[in-house]
Write a protein that holds these residues in place. Structure first.
Motif, PDB file in Angstrom:
ATOM      1  N   GLU A 322       0.798  -1.129  -0.037  1.00  0.00           N
ATOM      2  CA  GLU A 322      -0.007  -0.134   0.126  1.00  0.00           C
ATOM      3  C   GLU A 322       0.804   1.298   0.019  1.00  0.00           C
ATOM      4  O   GLU A 322       0.677   2.332  -0.606  1.00  0.00           O
ATOM      5  CB  GLU A 322      -1.018  -0.164   1.400  1.00  0.00           C
ATOM      6  CG  GLU A 322      -2.081  -1.075   0.994  1.00  0.00           C
ATOM      7  CD  GLU A 322      -2.747  -1.261   2.433  1.00  0.00           C
ATOM      8  OE1 GLU A 322      -3.566  -1.927   2.295  1.00  0.00           O
ATOM      9  OE2 GLU A 322      -2.176  -0.951   3.493  1.00  0.00           O
ATOM     10  N   CYS A 325       2.173   1.857  -3.476  1.00  0.00           N
ATOM     11  CA  CYS A 325       1.149   2.470  -4.092  1.00  0.00           C
ATOM     12  C   CYS A 325       0.780   4.074  -3.675  1.00  0.00           C
ATOM     13  O   CYS A 325       0.768   4.859  -4.769  1.00  0.00           O
ATOM     14  CB  CYS A 325      -0.295   1.523  -4.255  1.00  0.00           C
ATOM     15  SG  CYS A 325      -0.096  -0.232  -4.902  1.00  0.00           S
ATOM     16  N   TYR A 326       1.002   4.164  -2.650  1.00  0.00           N
ATOM     17  CA  TYR A 326       0.880   5.614  -2.145  1.00  0.00           C
ATOM     18  C   TYR A 326       1.855   6.559  -2.524  1.00  0.00           C
ATOM     19  O   TYR A 326       1.452   7.370  -3.150  1.00  0.00           O
ATOM     20  CB  TYR A 326       0.761   5.727  -0.643  1.00  0.00           C
ATOM     21  CG  TYR A 326       0.601   7.072   0.090  1.00  0.00           C
ATOM     22  CD1 TYR A 326      -0.664   7.670   0.034  1.00  0.00           C
ATOM     23  CD2 TYR A 326       1.708   7.634   0.590  1.00  0.00           C
ATOM     24  CE1 TYR A 326      -0.828   8.900   0.404  1.00  0.00           C
ATOM     25  CE2 TYR A 326       1.527   9.066   0.878  1.00  0.00           C
ATOM     26  CZ  TYR A 326       0.241   9.499   0.856  1.00  0.00           C
ATOM     27  OH  TYR A 326      -0.040  10.774   1.282  1.00  0.00           O
ATOM     28  N   GLN A 328       3.446   5.994  -5.553  1.00  0.00           N
ATOM     29  CA  GLN A 328       3.084   6.202  -6.936  1.00  0.00           C
ATOM     30  C   GLN A 328       1.982   7.026  -7.083  1.00  0.00           C
ATOM     31  O   GLN A 328       2.054   8.010  -8.168  1.00  0.00           O
ATOM     32  CB  GLN A 328       2.598   4.816  -7.387  1.00  0.00           C
ATOM     33  CG  GLN A 328       2.366   4.793  -8.856  1.00  0.00           C
ATOM     34  CD  GLN A 328       1.874   3.291  -9.454  1.00  0.00           C
ATOM     35  OE1 GLN A 328       1.570   2.549  -8.639  1.00  0.00           O
ATOM     36  NE2 GLN A 328       1.408   3.480 -10.709  1.00  0.00           N
ATOM     37  N   ALA A 382      -4.601   4.386  -2.732  1.00  0.00           N
ATOM     38  CA  ALA A 382      -3.698   3.517  -2.768  1.00  0.00           C
ATOM     39  C   ALA A 382      -4.010   2.098  -2.177  1.00  0.00           C
ATOM     40  O   ALA A 382      -3.516   1.297  -2.705  1.00  0.00           O
ATOM     41  CB  ALA A 382      -2.572   4.180  -1.878  1.00  0.00           C
ATOM     42  N   MET A 385      -5.737   0.319  -4.905  1.00  0.00           N
ATOM     43  CA  MET A 385      -4.794  -0.039  -6.002  1.00  0.00           C
ATOM     44  C   MET A 385      -4.160  -1.444  -5.501  1.00  0.00           C
ATOM     45  O   MET A 385      -4.052  -2.580  -6.013  1.00  0.00           O
ATOM     46  CB  MET A 385      -3.632   0.901  -6.302  1.00  0.00           C
ATOM     47  CG  MET A 385      -4.489   2.101  -6.975  1.00  0.00           C
ATOM     48  SD  MET A 385      -3.114   3.436  -6.907  1.00  0.00           S
ATOM     49  CE  MET A 385      -1.798   2.497  -8.362  1.00  0.00           C
ATOM     50  N   ALA A 386      -3.717  -1.599  -4.363  1.00  0.00           N
ATOM     51  CA  ALA A 386      -3.034  -2.655  -3.383  1.00  0.00           C
ATOM     52  C   ALA A 386      -3.904  -3.928  -3.695  1.00  0.00           C
ATOM     53  O   ALA A 386      -3.634  -5.052  -3.680  1.00  0.00           O
ATOM     54  CB  ALA A 386      -2.645  -2.446  -2.254  1.00  0.00           C
ATOM     55  N   ARG A 391      -6.635   0.593 -10.862  1.00  0.00           N
ATOM     56  CA  ARG A 391      -5.313   0.545 -11.238  1.00  0.00           C
ATOM     57  C   ARG A 391      -5.041   1.936 -12.129  1.00  0.00           C
ATOM     58  O   ARG A 391      -6.124   2.166 -13.027  1.00  0.00           O
ATOM     59  CB  ARG A 391      -5.136  -0.962 -12.396  1.00  0.00           C
ATOM     60  CG  ARG A 391      -6.157  -0.669 -13.443  1.00  0.00           C
ATOM     61  CD  ARG A 391      -5.796  -2.280 -14.399  1.00  0.00           C
ATOM     62  NE  ARG A 391      -6.344  -2.051 -15.634  1.00  0.00           N
ATOM     63  CZ  ARG A 391      -6.005  -1.648 -16.557  1.00  0.00           C
ATOM     64  NH1 ARG A 391      -4.759  -1.065 -16.801  1.00  0.00           N
ATOM     65  NH2 ARG A 391      -6.715  -1.654 -17.833  1.00  0.00           N
TER      66      ARG A 391
END
Length: 428
Positions: A322, A325-326, A328, A382, A385-386, A391
């Motif tokens: 996570e 993703c955060y 990102q 995030a 996404m995880a 996505r």
């Protein structure tokens, strides 16, 4: 033969499936045999063209919602497209072939990732008009498709301009809410700092955290924390705490006057402002407005910045995935497209990250028409996404018809046992 089929109206009974390109091939072949005998056959290059069109239409159909108006338009376009493809094999290799351009515009108007609110009714209406004109007028002249494309592109440009205006308004509103939320948190922090562990009567605390917090919020929003107005309001906050926490303190009528004027500036009625001011300055013991009545009025009143500052329940710390993703999403530019999974049916919706606040992590998502469709925190995004629920859309920026054509080529290569080369264009 195809020209004679093109002039026939499409008639489909309730519950009957739509006509396919293979159905069109069979109907064409039946007419040929009725006119030229049972041994009549299509030339090999025409058989190949029908096979390619059939696979291409199947691939397009997978990317278009079953209930979209585009499905009916695609069916109506089958005969003109077949005629164009049989007449000019450049249809299969030229990405900007006029017939292919129109096919793409129709298909993308009903893409699977579009929601009901995403489709522009004016664009759909224009597509219906141009498809009808193509069906009525096409007789081998590619200019019919070119004129149709010009009309569609004009409508799409108008739609894009409207979407840009709508999106700018949504971003401006989101920025305003974000500033309001920041001002609200600043006001709450100022009150906590002035209290510094002291506990005025519970009703006074309620008035501080509601009515007086509105005053501080508006002051922070309009003037900022470095302004004389903000310093004046925080000094008044400290004086309110001093007066209300010390039973021996003398009532401060000047403070009451200041509080009443400030409350009226944020929209409180004269009698409400006066009653609150008397409570916060202890300038009058014999209250005109009872505590119960004042409490009821405050509950019925919408607080300044209440929605903007509302926080969700604290979440557990982010996992390593996570957090990745955060990091990102914090680096993504405005305008990045996301796909969100909806339910267990595999349905997805594509939404554009229009804006986010680097301070509050508040993110705004819009659809293709520039309309707000969702708001998330970057932290929540995030985590989605995880979990595979969202996505970033990183696929090629090619058009729907080109993606369908590449899928057609992959299928053919697979049937032929050939390796899949890296796609470099529309042709084989």
């Amino acid at each position: 033969m195809l020209g004679s089929l093109q002039s026939l109206p499409l008639a489909r009974a309730r519950g009957q499936r739509r006509r396919t390109m293979q159905d069109l091939r069979e109907a064409t072949l039946a007419r040929l045999r009725a006119e030229h005998g049972p041994a009549a056959a299509l030339p090999p290059e025409h058989e190949d063209a029908f096979d390619l069109l059939s696979i291409l239409y199947q691939e397009i159909g997978r990317q278009v919602r079953g209930d979209a108006p585009a499905q009916d338009l695609l069916e109506r376009l089958q005969v003109p497209l077949a005629r164009a493809a049989l007449q000019d094999q450049g249809f299969f290799v030229a990405e900007r072939h006029p017939a292919r351009e129109l096919l793409n515009s129709v298909a993308e108007s009903g893409a699977t990732w579009l929601g009901e609110d995403d489709a522009d009714p004016q664009l759909v209406q224009r597509l219906e008009q141009v498809v009808q004109r193509v069906v009525e007028a096409y007789d081998g002249d590619p200019a019919v498709f070119e004129l149709a494309n010009q009309e569609v592109q004009e409508q799409q440009r108008a739609m894009l301009r409207k979407a840009e205006v709508s999106e700018r308004r949504q971003v401006e509103a989101a920025r305003g809410r974000d500033r309001l939320a920041g001002a609200k948190h600043q006001a709450d922090a100022a009150i906590r700092a002035c209290l510094a562990g002291r506990r005025p009567p519970q009703f006074v605390q309620a008035l501080l955290n509601q009515a007086w917090a509105d005053v501080l919020t508006l002051t922070a929003l309009r003037h900022g924390e470095d302004s004389p107005e903000w310093r004046e309001r925080t000094a008044a906050t400290a004086r309110i705490v001093e007066v209300t926490c010390d039973p021996e303190a003398a009532p401060d009528s000047a403070l009451g006057t200041q509080i009443e004027a400030a409350l009226r500036q944020v929209g409180y009625h004269e009698d409400e402002a006066g009653a609150i001011a008397r409570r916060l300055s202890r300038s009058e013991d014999d209250e005109v407005t009872s505590r119960t009545e004042l409490t009821a009025r405050l509950k019925a009143r919408a607080r300044l910045g209440e929605d903007a500052a509302r926080r969700s329940e604290p979440l557990p710390p982010r996992s390593a995935g996570e957090q990745a993703c955060y990091d990102q999403v914090r680096a993504l530019p405005f305008g990045t497209w996301f796909e969100f999974s909806l339910g267990a049916q595999g349905e997805v919706r594509r939404q554009r990250l229009s804006w986010y606040s680097p301070v509050t992590d508040h993110a705004l998502f819009v659809n293709t028409r520039g309309q707000k469709v969702a708001e998330h925190s970057l932290d929540a995004l995030a985590r989605m996404m995880a979990a595979g629920q969202a996505r970033v859309v990183t696929e090629e920026r090619s058009r729907l018809v080109d993606r369908a054509w590449h899928a057609t080529l992959r299928l053919l290569r697979g049937l032929a046992g050939r390796a899949e080369p890296a796609p470099s264009g529309a042709g084989a």
